[in-house]
Design a protein around this motif. Structure first.
Motif, PDB file in Angstrom:
ATOM      1  N   PRO A 131      -2.946  -3.814  -2.220  1.00  0.00           N
ATOM      2  CA  PRO A 131      -4.198  -4.777  -2.111  1.00  0.00           C
ATOM      3  C   PRO A 131      -5.340  -4.000  -2.118  1.00  0.00           C
ATOM      4  CG  PRO A 131      -3.109  -4.058   0.016  1.00  0.00           C
ATOM      5  CD  PRO A 131      -2.162  -3.512  -0.956  1.00  0.00           C
ATOM      6  N   GLN A 132      -6.517  -4.687  -2.609  1.00  0.00           N
ATOM      7  CA  GLN A 132      -7.655  -4.174  -2.359  1.00  0.00           C
ATOM      8  C   GLN A 132      -8.673  -5.404  -1.960  1.00  0.00           C
ATOM      9  OE1 GLN A 132      -9.803  -1.457  -5.434  1.00  0.00           O
ATOM     10  NE2 GLN A 132     -10.837  -3.141  -5.872  1.00  0.00           N
ATOM     11  N   GLY A 133      -9.762  -4.924  -1.056  1.00  0.00           N
ATOM     12  CA  GLY A 133     -10.457  -6.112  -0.522  1.00  0.00           C
ATOM     13  C   GLY A 133     -11.263  -5.809   0.689  1.00  0.00           C
ATOM     14  N   LEU A 134     -11.980  -6.733   1.131  1.00  0.00           N
ATOM     15  CA  LEU A 134     -12.640  -6.480   2.464  1.00  0.00           C
ATOM     16  C   LEU A 134     -11.905  -7.096   3.649  1.00  0.00           C
ATOM     17  CD1 LEU A 134     -16.376  -6.924   1.343  1.00  0.00           C
ATOM     18  CD2 LEU A 134     -15.002  -4.736   1.423  1.00  0.00           C
ATOM     19  N   LEU A 191     -10.761  -1.426   1.701  1.00  0.00           N
ATOM     20  CA  LEU A 191      -9.243  -0.948   1.619  1.00  0.00           C
ATOM     21  C   LEU A 191      -8.900  -0.858   0.042  1.00  0.00           C
ATOM     22  CD1 LEU A 191      -6.737   0.221   3.061  1.00  0.00           C
ATOM     23  CD2 LEU A 191      -6.125  -2.157   3.131  1.00  0.00           C
ATOM     24  N   SER A 192      -8.322   0.289  -0.531  1.00  0.00           N
ATOM     25  CA  SER A 192      -7.827   0.014  -1.769  1.00  0.00           C
ATOM     26  C   SER A 192      -6.419   0.722  -1.580  1.00  0.00           C
ATOM     27  CB  SER A 192      -8.705   0.791  -2.440  1.00  0.00           C
ATOM     28  OG  SER A 192      -9.633   0.177  -3.075  1.00  0.00           O
ATOM     29  N   ILE A 193      -5.438   0.229  -2.070  1.00  0.00           N
ATOM     30  CA  ILE A 193      -3.969   0.838  -2.235  1.00  0.00           C
ATOM     31  C   ILE A 193      -3.747   1.041  -3.667  1.00  0.00           C
ATOM     32  CG2 ILE A 193      -1.951   0.675  -1.864  1.00  0.00           C
ATOM     33  CD1 ILE A 193      -3.329   1.092   0.713  1.00  0.00           C
ATOM     34  N   CYS A 194      -3.921   2.427  -4.078  1.00  0.00           N
ATOM     35  CA  CYS A 194      -3.786   2.545  -5.531  1.00  0.00           C
ATOM     36  C   CYS A 194      -2.415   2.773  -5.816  1.00  0.00           C
ATOM     37  CB  CYS A 194      -4.625   3.806  -5.935  1.00  0.00           C
ATOM     38  SG  CYS A 194      -6.284   3.503  -5.247  1.00  0.00           S
ATOM     39  N   SER A 195      -1.545   3.190  -5.128  1.00  0.00           N
ATOM     40  CA  SER A 195      -0.115   3.795  -5.488  1.00  0.00           C
ATOM     41  C   SER A 195       0.750   3.246  -4.604  1.00  0.00           C
ATOM     42  CB  SER A 195      -0.049   5.198  -5.452  1.00  0.00           C
ATOM     43  OG  SER A 195      -0.002   5.790  -4.253  1.00  0.00           O
ATOM     44  N   ASP A 196       2.176   3.183  -5.139  1.00  0.00           N
ATOM     45  CA  ASP A 196       3.283   2.719  -4.051  1.00  0.00           C
ATOM     46  C   ASP A 196       3.409   3.767  -2.944  1.00  0.00           C
ATOM     47  OD1 ASP A 196       3.788   0.842  -5.972  1.00  0.00           O
ATOM     48  OD2 ASP A 196       5.612   2.068  -6.953  1.00  0.00           O
ATOM     49  N   ASP A 197       3.198   5.088  -3.034  1.00  0.00           N
ATOM     50  CA  ASP A 197       3.052   5.753  -1.972  1.00  0.00           C
ATOM     51  C   ASP A 197       2.061   5.672  -1.011  1.00  0.00           C
ATOM     52  OD1 ASP A 197       5.102   7.507  -2.975  1.00  0.00           O
ATOM     53  OD2 ASP A 197       3.723   8.992  -4.039  1.00  0.00           O
ATOM     54  N   GLN A 198       1.041   5.259  -1.389  1.00  0.00           N
ATOM     55  CA  GLN A 198      -0.288   4.723  -0.483  1.00  0.00           C
ATOM     56  C   GLN A 198       0.341   3.359   0.303  1.00  0.00           C
ATOM     57  OE1 GLN A 198      -3.915   4.372  -2.656  1.00  0.00           O
ATOM     58  NE2 GLN A 198      -4.136   6.709  -2.904  1.00  0.00           N
ATOM     59  N   ASP A 208       9.097  -7.685  -2.666  1.00  0.00           N
ATOM     60  CA  ASP A 208       8.004  -8.314  -3.392  1.00  0.00           C
ATOM     61  C   ASP A 208       6.555  -7.231  -3.268  1.00  0.00           C
ATOM     62  OD1 ASP A 208       9.340 -10.526  -4.161  1.00  0.00           O
ATOM     63  OD2 ASP A 208       8.600 -11.695  -2.467  1.00  0.00           O
ATOM     64  N   PHE A 209       6.484  -6.494  -2.458  1.00  0.00           N
ATOM     65  CA  PHE A 209       5.355  -5.444  -2.231  1.00  0.00           C
ATOM     66  C   PHE A 209       5.912  -4.186  -2.563  1.00  0.00           C
ATOM     67  CE2 PHE A 209       4.480  -8.410   1.820  1.00  0.00           C
ATOM     68  CZ  PHE A 209       3.967  -9.675   1.113  1.00  0.00           C
ATOM     69  N   ASP A 210       6.793  -3.872  -3.038  1.00  0.00           N
ATOM     70  CA  ASP A 210       7.365  -2.397  -3.407  1.00  0.00           C
ATOM     71  C   ASP A 210       6.546  -1.798  -4.783  1.00  0.00           C
ATOM     72  OD1 ASP A 210       8.810  -2.493  -1.304  1.00  0.00           O
ATOM     73  OD2 ASP A 210      10.738  -2.547  -2.441  1.00  0.00           O
ATOM     74  N   THR A 211       5.930  -2.579  -5.576  1.00  0.00           N
ATOM     75  CA  THR A 211       5.350  -2.261  -6.714  1.00  0.00           C
ATOM     76  C   THR A 211       3.907  -2.832  -6.718  1.00  0.00           C
ATOM     77  OG1 THR A 211       5.960  -4.104  -8.048  1.00  0.00           O
ATOM     78  CG2 THR A 211       7.614  -2.241  -7.934  1.00  0.00           C
ATOM     79  N   ARG A 212       2.996  -2.362  -7.460  1.00  0.00           N
ATOM     80  CA  ARG A 212       1.684  -2.774  -7.534  1.00  0.00           C
ATOM     81  C   ARG A 212       1.634  -4.240  -8.136  1.00  0.00           C
ATOM     82  NH1 ARG A 212      -2.798   0.596 -11.183  1.00  0.00           N
ATOM     83  NH2 ARG A 212      -0.999  -0.163 -12.861  1.00  0.00           N
ATOM     84  N   ALA A 213       2.464  -4.397  -9.274  1.00  0.00           N
ATOM     85  CA  ALA A 213       2.710  -5.789  -9.757  1.00  0.00           C
ATOM     86  C   ALA A 213       2.883  -6.852  -8.680  1.00  0.00           C
ATOM     87  CB  ALA A 213       3.666  -5.665 -11.071  1.00  0.00           C
ATOM     88  N   ILE A 219      -5.267   7.286   2.517  1.00  0.00           N
ATOM     89  CA  ILE A 219      -5.673   6.107   2.140  1.00  0.00           C
ATOM     90  C   ILE A 219      -6.966   5.827   1.921  1.00  0.00           C
ATOM     91  CG2 ILE A 219      -5.432   3.548   2.479  1.00  0.00           C
ATOM     92  CD1 ILE A 219      -2.953   4.074   4.192  1.00  0.00           C
ATOM     93  N   PRO A 220      -7.441   5.524   0.890  1.00  0.00           N
ATOM     94  CA  PRO A 220      -8.875   5.215   0.444  1.00  0.00           C
ATOM     95  C   PRO A 220      -9.531   3.957   1.326  1.00  0.00           C
ATOM     96  CG  PRO A 220      -8.017   5.585  -1.655  1.00  0.00           C
ATOM     97  CD  PRO A 220      -6.547   5.134  -0.682  1.00  0.00           C
TER      98      PRO A 220
END
Length: 801
Positions: A625-628, A644-651, A669-674, A708-709
């Motif tokens: 996810p990314q957002g406010l 908040l920005s989650i750029c990778s599966d590790d994050q 469903d949440f395991d991949t960025r897609a 995490i960013p």
């Protein structure tokens, strides 16, 4: 080829956008660029915004950014690569955004071995300061820079500027900085270390000097008690029409008055509250209904025709598809086919010596040129003395106004040029009028415009009325004493004064001229007025800015400094020109084509894949996810936002740990960025419920500790006091000004190791240097100056006040 960087040798280790765009600008100007890639290649080779979660075979964005470069496989320790570095003029690195783990180079070691080498580092926060190692995305940097805190409907969720603009702008600033340092290295034999911060770039282009403006609104005190500036949108700006959208800007009182005439409401000219930006915001719903009543009943083309006749800045609101068929851009041949014919791209945004930009070159295959040396011989190394600024001894006559033009001449002044900023007491630089917002605190309010104070530091100030034959004569007499003229009028202005390129060349055959018209020197829109907002509306940048369920919104200003940096780059190319000619060069650098270059991905995606990029609020194809997210220390209508920005599966897994692994987060469903992008709404609901239970400082500390960013949405009015990274790097500098004092001002978003400060002299008061310039350069006597003052040809106070 006149105006070429032929012979400049560049080794580029960068990925993503900023570094490759810097080296693209260099390559397009004739430099030889070797791109060093790992065996897996630059990740951008496989990137498509239309299919962000697949490993694509090709990428139009990669090909656009890397056309004409050569590709080597290797790393900084590969013997052949070390030989390349030893023979290079410039080495570029860029790393730290998203999950980019590009190589960290031993730049100091390279410069020890090659003392004339220039190195350019582009990183999220810069290489120094307490935040240097933080993880970041463009989104979190926009939040920390103050960008998000200014942009949004009052009481609603603010939104980012779309299109990864801070990264594109950082590449542009980086290319300008590199040319300045290369010029110095050529003169002295000593290289330079350039340290560029994307955070500082975002603050420079997005926030309209809000920290400075807020200080002025508080009377210029050292510790402002109030933060007056909050999020808002401009109005009139992008407005619905009968068949789409149209974009306006009314930066001057005259433009707003003419807008009222356009919508058949001249009766509102007496409404002083509506004449002010703040007043229109306070009556936003009423005002919006007034303009919608007229605009929504008419087609866009009719509105543009009528507004243009009134000289109101206006444009259609284009996207990656429709911008390609704009008649002005078509007639000027702005869009070209890529070398392989697979997509359409904007051409280089400037022309030198009236020569059209070259056709696009092919991008290299991975490792295609491994083992091949630079084709150009290593230049002879000059043994000189370190010291001085690269443009010292150069005198520029600056006829620019507002922000785009002055930002170009400002960076040239920072690099050492003597810049004479020309105005008239009958028509001061329009950007001075912003000072009217603080007239209650400063009687000489025209000296208190934050944009003017920043963009005109290091310059001299001259007033001269060009409508008076004596004033025009003064300007003509100054031209032989100058090395360059810079201007950003519509083309008709200098033509009407009889001061076109031919006349200026007659007066001084060795002088160069940089022209910065909004739409260029040719084409049906050549004499249309345009500002940053106009470029954002037409280029597509506004199309990708705003919430998905709302209309397009402008980013609010970045196209001014972006145009300025492209023009400054083109001018510096002429100073590094490898030809032997002593003749001055003519440079045409247009605002609109600069904007189209940084918005290029939209045209690339549409022409290559039939994919139309759309606005998506604060989300991104790069992170999910990314957002406010609202925090516990806010309240409805006055939220305290976490970015908040989650750029990778590790994050993502790290975020789950911060959440204490709730059952809902265990879904596959949440395991991949897609998957996370597909179910972003559900994720947002859960994350908002979580953040609403905690204070923002606690959340930021916890998330950052997990790698995490995450960032605050910073208040743009208080960044000097609240941002330790800016203070540690000396981004804000002070120069004592006779009207406003020694306010902290943003300087430049990059540092040279060999230069301690960029701002050496405050912006000039109106006509401050009249006597010095006219007596020292033209030999005018005191009696002659007195006569000119009495006639209003020169002066130090706006006429009519």
């Amino acid at each position: 080829m006149q105006g070429s960087l032929a012979g400049i040798r560049v080794v580029d280790f960068s990925h993503q956008i900023a570094g490759p765009y810097a080296s693209k600008l260099l390559r397009d100007a004739g430099a030889e660029v070797i791109k060093v890639e790992p065996t897996s290649g630059d990740p951008l080779r496989h990137w498509r915004a239309s299919e962000p979660d697949i490993h694509a075979e090709s990428s139009a964005l990669f090909d656009f950014l890397n056309a004409g470069k050569r590709s080597w496989l290797g790393d900084p320790d590969t013997p052949g690569v070390r030989e390349l570095i030893a023979g290079a003029d410039l080495v570029i690195e860029a790393h730290g955004l998203e999950t980019d783990t590009g190589p960290r180079l031993d730049l100091a070691g390279f410069r020890t071995t090659s003392p004339a080498l220039v190195t350019l580092s582009i990183t999220p926060y810069g290489l120094t300061g307490p935040w240097a190692d933080r993880k970041a995305t463009e989104f979190t940097l926009q939040a920390e820079s103050g960008s998000l805190g200014l942009r949004g409907l009052m009481g609603k969720e603010p939104f980012q500027a779309g299109g990864r603009l801070a990264e594109w702008a950082a590449g542009t600033y980086g290319a300008v900085a590199a040319l300045g340092a290369l010029l110095s290295a050529r003169q002295t034999g000593h290289g330079e270390a350039i340290d560029l911060s994307i955070l500082e770039t975002a603050n420079m282009i997005f926030t309209n000097f809000s920290d400075t403006l807020n200080r002025l609104m508080n009377g210029g005190v050292e510790d402002p008690p109030h933060a007056f500036l909050g999020q808002s949108v401009e109005t009139p700006s992008i407005e619905p029409t009968l068949d789409g959208y149209v974009g306006f800007c009314t930066n001057s009182r005259q433009q707003f008055s003419d807008f009222l005439l356009l919508i058949d409401r001249p009766d509102l000219r007496a409404d002083e509250e509506l004449a002010q930006f703040a007043g229109r915001l306070m009556r936003f719903e009423e005002w919006s209904a007034i303009i919608a009543d007229w605009l929504s009943a008419r087609p866009t083309e009719e509105i543009i025709e009528k507004a243009s006749l009134l000289r109101i800045p206006v444009a259609p609101v284009c996207n990656g598809q429709t911008v390609q068929s704009h008649p002005h851009l078509e007639q000027r041949g702005v869009f070209l086919s890529s070398a392989d014919g697979q997509f359409i791209q904007p051409r280089r945004p400037y022309q030198i010596a009236h020569t059209p930009p070259p056709s696009p070159e092919p991008a290299p295959r991975l490792g295609e040129h491994t083992g091949e040396a630079f084709s150009a011989p290593a230049p002879p190394r000059v043994a000189g003395v370190r010291g001085g600024l690269p443009l010292a001894g150069l005198r520029i006559l600056d006829l620019t106004a507002w922000w785009a033009g002055p930002s170009a001449s400002h960076v040239l002044a920072c690099l050492g040029a003597e810049v004479i900023h020309v105005e008239a007491i009958q028509r001061p630089d329009g950007m001075r009028m912003v000072g009217g917002m603080v007239a209650a605190h400063f009687p000489d309010w025209w000296e208190a415009s934050p944009h003017f104070l920043q963009a005109n530091t290091n310059k001299l100030g001259l007033t001269v009325d060009l409508n008076d034959p004596r004033g025009k004569g003064i300007l003509e007499d100054l031209i032989p004493h100058c090395d360059a003229v810079v201007e950003n009028f519509t083309p008709r202005v200098l033509d009407n004064f009889g001061l076109g390129w031919e006349k200026i060349q007659d007066l001084n055959p060795r002088i160069s001229m940089m022209r910065m018209p909004a739409f260029g020197l040719s084409g049906p829109w050549r004499d249309n007025t345009g500002f940053a907002q106009t470029m954002e509306q037409l280029s597509g940048l506004a199309w990708v800015t705003g919430h998905a369920d709302d209309q397009p919104r402008i980013p609010r200003g970045p196209c001014d400094p972006i145009a300025g940096m492209h023009a400054a780059f083109a001018f510096l190319v002429t100073r590094l020109d490898s030809s032997e000619s002593d003749a001055g060069l003519h440079v045409e650098s247009t605002m609109v084509e600069s904007a189209l270059n940084v918005a290029a991905e939209q045209v690339l995606e549409w022409s290559a894949y039939g994919h139309l990029l759309e606005r998506d609020g604060n989300r991104s194809v790069l992170a999910a996810p990314q957002g406010l997210y609202p925090c516990a220390d806010g309240q409805a209508g006055a939220e305290i936002w976490l970015a908040l920005s989650i750029c990778s599966d590790d994050q993502w897994r790290a975020l789950r740990a911060c959440l204490d692994d709730p059952a809902w987060a265990e879904s596959a469903d949440f395991d991949t960025r897609a998957g996370r992008r597909r179910y972003h709404d559900a994720l947002d609901r859960e994350l908002r419920a979580w953040t609403a239970q905690h204070s923002r400082p606690v959340l930021i500390e916890k998330l950052r500790a997990a790698g995490i960013p995450a960032s605050e949405v910073a208040n743009p009015s208080t960044l000097y006091a609240s941002n330790p990274q800016f203070r540690a790097r000396g981004y804000f500098e002070r120069t004592p000004h006779p009207t406003v004092g020694a306010l902290p001002l943003p300087s430049l978003p990059f540092r040279f190791a060999g230069i301690e400060h960029w701002l050496r002299k405050p912006a000039p008061t109106l006509g401050e240097d009249n006597d010095r310039i006219l007596s020292e350069l033209l030999g005018l006597s005191e009696s002659a100056l007195k006569e000119l003052r009495a006639a209003g040809v020169i002066g130090q106070r706006p006429e009519g006040l």
